[in-house]
Design an enzyme around this catalytic site. Structure first.
Site, short mmCIF file in Angstrom:
data_model
loop_
_atom_site.label_atom_id
_atom_site.label_comp_id
_atom_site.label_asym_id
_atom_site.label_seq_id
_atom_site.Cartn_x
_atom_site.Cartn_y
_atom_site.Cartn_z
N ASP A 8 0.70 -1.14 0.10
CA ASP A 8 0.00 -0.14 -0.14
C ASP A 8 0.75 1.23 0.03
O ASP A 8 1.83 1.45 0.98
CB ASP A 8 -0.93 0.08 1.18
CG ASP A 8 -1.93 -1.40 1.21
OD1 ASP A 8 -1.27 -2.42 1.11
OD2 ASP A 8 -2.89 -0.89 1.67
N GLU A 39 -4.76 2.49 -2.62
CA GLU A 39 -5.95 2.93 -2.23
C GLU A 39 -5.53 3.90 -1.07
O GLU A 39 -6.64 4.71 -0.62
CB GLU A 39 -6.80 1.76 -1.49
CG GLU A 39 -6.09 1.33 -0.21
CD GLU A 39 -7.30 0.49 0.81
OE1 GLU A 39 -8.26 0.31 0.33
OE2 GLU A 39 -6.63 0.36 1.79
N ASN A 40 -4.10 4.21 -0.52
CA ASN A 40 -4.10 5.12 0.37
C ASN A 40 -3.22 6.33 -0.31
O ASN A 40 -2.52 7.08 0.49
CB ASN A 40 -3.40 4.52 1.43
CG ASN A 40 -4.31 3.65 2.16
OD1 ASN A 40 -3.86 2.40 2.45
ND2 ASN A 40 -5.47 4.08 2.88
N ASN A 67 -10.51 -1.40 0.74
CA ASN A 67 -11.51 -0.98 1.57
C ASN A 67 -11.82 0.72 1.65
O ASN A 67 -12.47 1.34 1.76
CB ASN A 67 -11.79 -1.34 3.09
CG ASN A 67 -10.43 -0.87 3.92
OD1 ASN A 67 -9.39 -1.42 3.46
ND2 ASN A 67 -10.89 -0.29 4.95
N HIS A 68 -10.46 1.27 1.30
CA HIS A 68 -10.58 2.65 1.30
C HIS A 68 -10.70 3.43 -0.34
O HIS A 68 -10.46 4.40 -0.26
CB HIS A 68 -9.16 3.28 2.03
CG HIS A 68 -9.27 3.22 3.26
ND1 HIS A 68 -9.96 3.76 4.22
CD2 HIS A 68 -8.12 2.47 3.93
CE1 HIS A 68 -9.56 3.36 5.53
NE2 HIS A 68 -8.58 2.51 5.41
N HIS A 150 -6.87 -8.16 0.05
CA HIS A 150 -6.95 -6.88 1.05
C HIS A 150 -7.61 -7.34 2.11
O HIS A 150 -9.02 -7.12 2.11
CB HIS A 150 -7.48 -5.67 0.25
CG HIS A 150 -7.19 -4.29 1.04
ND1 HIS A 150 -6.01 -3.76 0.65
CD2 HIS A 150 -7.85 -3.85 1.81
CE1 HIS A 150 -5.75 -2.49 1.41
NE2 HIS A 150 -7.02 -2.57 2.05
N HIS A 175 -3.28 -4.50 3.23
CA HIS A 175 -4.07 -3.67 4.01
C HIS A 175 -3.62 -3.38 5.53
O HIS A 175 -3.79 -2.30 6.04
CB HIS A 175 -5.51 -4.62 4.35
CG HIS A 175 -6.59 -4.06 5.40
ND1 HIS A 175 -7.11 -2.67 4.95
CD2 HIS A 175 -6.90 -4.45 6.53
CE1 HIS A 175 -7.72 -2.43 6.20
NE2 HIS A 175 -7.78 -3.36 6.98
N HIS A 177 -0.52 -2.90 6.35
CA HIS A 177 0.84 -1.98 6.28
C HIS A 177 1.85 -2.50 7.01
O HIS A 177 2.93 -1.63 7.20
CB HIS A 177 0.38 -0.42 6.73
CG HIS A 177 -0.67 0.17 5.79
ND1 HIS A 177 -1.04 1.55 5.95
CD2 HIS A 177 -1.58 -0.23 4.80
CE1 HIS A 177 -2.10 1.91 5.14
NE2 HIS A 177 -2.38 0.75 4.47
#
Length: 259
Positions: A8, A39-40, A67-68, A150, A175, A177
């Site tokens: 990520d 996603e981040n 999910n983000h 994820h 997910h 990290h």
């Protein structure tokens, strides 16, 4: 063939680190294809057009999420037109975007599937059933298949890997990290790693300024999280695949800590 799967990317520092180190790794490790979870990438929450394009220009071929993915609403303006930008496939029908793609590279078709876990996360459709259905659809068209799962729970990631062992080339988790050190090839030939880790600030709590996270734990009240800055850690996994047999040969964990 050597495929680099990257953890990520978190915020501005992570985007910078991804671009700098991916270019070097591609040269030194003879990487053919790069898959990264983005996603981040936009200030720690979601994706924008600009941050997505930064990942592409920094070396990414396929960008996965989790999910983000919907945290920045700008993604709704471009996710449907990007063929190699994925969101978890087990979201409900009619969700914008797509959960898998087939990426052509030279004479090979590389299938990439994005799934999201359900333990301690949103109650999406079963990722196990979803994976089976997608594999039925794309197996004949793909020489190589890889999955970004994820998910929060280690057990769910491991169970999925054994469920699909021998049916795909690699399954990696994202997910948390936090990079795990359990990279291996399972008995039937699928490469596995519980979590790729992060490309983001090393002095952080999974990418976030530590002070705000500590304050939330102390006060039990919500705090405004801000991405940390500074030196980064770059985490990922290289999956090497035999171009004649399409079998996974070996894996190499990548962790670069900036000083």
């Amino acid at each position: 063939m050597r495929i680099l799967m990257v953890g990520d990317v978190f915020g501005r520092s992570g985007r910078r680190a991804f671009s700098e180190h991916t270019a070097k790794i591609k040269r030194e490790k003879n990487i053919d294809v790069v898959i990264v979870n983005g996603e981040n990438a936009a200030h720690g929450k979601g994706l924008t057009v600009q941050t997505f394009n930064t990942l592409l220009s920094g070396g990414a071929d396929i960008v996965t999420t989790g999910n983000h993915v919907w945290d920045n609403k700008e993604i709704l303006t471009f996710i449907d037109r990007e063929p190699f930008l994925l969101r978890p496939a087990n979201y409900p029908e009619n969700t914008p975007g797509k959960g898998f793609c087939i990426y052509p590279y030279k004479a090979k078709n590389i299938g990439v599937i994005n799934l999201q876990g359900r333990i301690f996360m949103q109650p999406l459709d079963s990722p196990f059933t979803c994976a089976e259905e997608i594999l039925k659809e794309i197996r004949r068209d793909c020489d190589i298949i890889l999955i970004d799962f994820h998910a929060e729970a280690t057990s769910e990631k491991m169970a999925m890997a054994y469920f699909l062992d021998g049916k795909i080339n690699a399954l990696v988790g994202t997910h948390t990290h936090v990079q795990t050190a359990d990279e291996r090839i399972l008995p039937k030939g699928t490469a596995y790693m519980t979590d790729l880790g992060i490309v983001g600030p090393i002095n952080s709590v999974i990418g976030v300024n530590p002070d705000t996270v500590v304050e939330q734990f102390l006060s039990c009240r919500l705090a405004k999280f801000e991405p940390a800055e500074g030196n980064c850690v770059y985490c990922g996994l290289i999956v090497e695949i035999d171009e004649k047999t399409n079998r996974t040969l070996k894996v190499e964990r990548i962790q670069i800590v900036e000083e």
